[in-house]
Design a protein around this motif. Structure first.
Motif, PDB file in Angstrom:
ATOM      1  N   LYS A  70       2.276   2.494  -3.188  1.00  0.00           N
ATOM      2  CA  LYS A  70       1.333   3.179  -4.089  1.00  0.00           C
ATOM      3  C   LYS A  70       0.874   4.521  -3.518  1.00  0.00           C
ATOM      4  O   LYS A  70       0.181   5.264  -4.183  1.00  0.00           O
ATOM      5  N   HIS A  71       1.187   4.776  -2.244  1.00  0.00           N
ATOM      6  CA  HIS A  71       0.718   6.016  -1.594  1.00  0.00           C
ATOM      7  C   HIS A  71       1.880   6.666  -0.842  1.00  0.00           C
ATOM      8  O   HIS A  71       2.221   6.241   0.263  1.00  0.00           O
ATOM      9  N   TYR A 128       0.849  -1.207   0.000  1.00  0.00           N
ATOM     10  CA  TYR A 128       0.000   0.000   0.000  1.00  0.00           C
ATOM     11  C   TYR A 128       0.883   1.254   0.000  1.00  0.00           C
ATOM     12  O   TYR A 128       0.632   2.206  -0.736  1.00  0.00           O
ATOM     13  N   ASP A 185       2.247   9.447   0.794  1.00  0.00           N
ATOM     14  CA  ASP A 185       1.985   9.990   2.139  1.00  0.00           C
ATOM     15  C   ASP A 185       2.045   8.882   3.179  1.00  0.00           C
ATOM     16  O   ASP A 185       2.516   9.090   4.297  1.00  0.00           O
TER      17      ASP A 185
END
Ligand code: UDP
Length: 258
Positions: free
Chosen positions: A50-51, A47, A53
């Motif tokens: 892909k992100h 995850y 932040d």
């Protein structure tokens, strides 16, 4: 206490034993700022990739413990034979430690009846545990009240059970609001402590196969683990191979004067 870490696919993982991680947690509780324990596994790394932040949240955590079996395998491939530290087991040890040292605790997460039952069971098991605040995890409409409630009760330890990535994001937000609280995201642990979900029998836990037991019991978890787990192991092997190749090529790039 010095952190010793290993980097897997861009994420540092602490190599403490359980006892060392507990000692280190105590030093974080005593420190003058809030801190975050991440229980890392291949799914949250996927995850994070892909992100951006979310990757930042993982990278800024004060303690990253190897929870997932994939992490244990990844570390082993890189020559580190660490003890796997499960989030639920570690959180339970943090609570025992809190009871022993009269550390104020807050519990946030899970469905309303689940957090109530988990609270009752914990109080029965640890009667001296000082729980200063509790709230269920479905507080979208009253988030500010929950944040104020946590802040006003001044916990030194906060367990957050919202599931990933929500719990890590919430903890990260709280890090700049609470002056000195150690926080850990613990997924479905309240469901287990409430008796709503059974942990795997001890033999499965000892063999490090609790994830497999949970997948058999809740087949919908299958798509969370596959293909993430094998892909993670493949990428760790690829990373190691690439590093080794780069290292063996290195002397050839040194130019000598003739
Ligand atoms: N949950 C919550 N608020 C939400 C969504 C989920 O409190 O908005 C809770 C849910 O009730 C459960 C936990 O978060 O107690 C997530 O459990 P899960 O088994 O998915 O987590 P895992 O252990 O797999 O990370």
């Amino acid at each position: 206490m010095q952190r010793r870490q290993k980097n897997l696919l861009g994420y540092n993982i602490d190599l403490f034993s359980v006892d060392e991680a507990l000692d280190y947690s105590n030093s974080l509780i005593d420190s003058a700022k809030s801190s975050h324990i991440v229980t890392i596994n291949p799914e949250i790394i996927e995850y994070a990739n892909k992100h951006e932040d979310f990757a930042k949240i993982l990278k800024e955590a004060e303690l990253v413990i190897p929870d997932g079996i994939g992490i244990k395998i990844g570390l082993k491939i890189n020559g580190e034979d660490v003890q796997r530290i499960t989030g639920i087991g570690f959180a339970h040890s943090l609570l025992e430690n809190a009871q022993k040292n009269n550390i104020p605790v807050a519990l946030v997460g899970a469905k309303p009846h689940v957090i109530e039952k988990a609270y009752e069971n914990l109080k029965q098991e640890m009667p001296e545990l000082n729980i200063v605040y509790k709230h269920d995890g479905y507080f979208k409409d009253c988030k500010q009240e929950v944040i104020d409630g946590i802040k006003n009760s001044s916990p030194k330890l906060l367990l957050v059970a919202l599931g990933a990535p929500m719990q890590e994001e919430f903890i990260y937000e709280l890090k700049s609001i609470l002056p000195s609280t150690l926080m850990i995201g613990i997924g479905g642990s309240f469901d287990v402590w409430a008796g709503e979900v059974q942990r795997a029998p001890e033999i499965w836990q000892k063999l490090g196969l609790e994830w497999l037991y949970r997948t058999i019991k809740q087949p919908e978890r299958f798509k969370r683990i596959f293909p993430t787990l094998p892909l993670f192991v493949y990428n760790v092997i690829k990373e190691k191979f690439t590093k080794n190749t780069a290292m063996s090529e290195c002397p050839r790039s040194i130019k000598t004067r003739s």
